[in-house]
Scaffold this motif. Structure first.
Motif, short mmCIF file in Angstrom:
data_model
loop_
_atom_site.label_atom_id
_atom_site.label_comp_id
_atom_site.label_asym_id
_atom_site.label_seq_id
_atom_site.Cartn_x
_atom_site.Cartn_y
_atom_site.Cartn_z
N GLU A 6 0.83 -1.20 0.00
CA GLU A 6 0.00 0.00 0.00
C GLU A 6 0.86 1.25 0.00
O GLU A 6 1.99 1.24 0.50
N GLY A 9 -0.81 6.94 2.01
CA GLY A 9 -1.28 7.45 3.29
C GLY A 9 -0.55 8.72 3.69
O GLY A 9 0.41 9.13 3.04
N LEU A 20 -5.34 6.27 -1.89
CA LEU A 20 -4.48 5.15 -1.54
C LEU A 20 -4.33 4.23 -2.75
O LEU A 20 -5.27 4.07 -3.53
N TRP A 36 -10.40 -3.32 0.87
CA TRP A 36 -9.73 -2.36 1.75
C TRP A 36 -10.34 -2.51 3.14
O TRP A 36 -11.58 -2.57 3.28
N THR A 118 -0.96 1.23 5.48
CA THR A 118 -0.50 2.61 5.34
C THR A 118 -1.32 3.48 6.28
O THR A 118 -2.54 3.34 6.36
N VAL A 120 -3.25 6.57 7.76
CA VAL A 120 -4.01 7.77 7.39
C VAL A 120 -4.38 8.49 8.68
O VAL A 120 -5.01 7.90 9.57
#
Length: 124
Positions: A6, A9, A20, A36, A118, A120
């Motif tokens: 991934e 982010g 993403l 996801w 990743t 966020v």
């Protein structure tokens, strides 16, 4: 063996947007349903969005419906998650996952491969 990586982010202000990406290698990407998921601190991993192998069927969690959009490019072995109108509740580590079958599902237990995630972070 399928590898998923991934990217995309970061830190974004509330109301902002991010995209993403999840790049797959080592398998037959066009035959895999993809999903996801996300996990916030102290919470269980939760479903966000899924897309079937063809890209025609997409399904979203109620919490992100209308704000997030999943898509895939089978020529690039990549799926995407476009997120808009982000809020603090969207802060989490986002993971992509692959299911070695064409049909998609929101059940994380039915996915065979996972990326490393990743982060966020949505600041208010």
């Amino acid at each position: 063996q399928v590898q998923l990586v991934e990217s995309g982010g970061g830190v974004v202000q509330a109301g902002g947007s991010l995209r993403l990406s999840c790049a797959a290698s080592g398998g037959t990407f066009s035959r895999y349903a993809m999903g996801w998921f996300r996990q916030a601190p102290g919470k269980e991993r939760e479903f966000v969005a899924t897309v079937d192998a063809s890209g025609a069927y997409k399904y979203y969690a109620d919490s992100v419906k209308g704000r997030f959009a999943v898509s895939r490019d089978n020529a690039k072995n990549t799926i995407y998650l476009v997120m808009i109108s982000l809020n603090a509740e969207d802060t989490a580590v986002y993971y992509c996952a692959a299911r070695t079958t064409i049909s998609s599902t929101g059940d994380p237990a039915r996915y065979d491969y996972w990326g490393q995630g990743t982060q966020v972070t949505v600041s208010s």
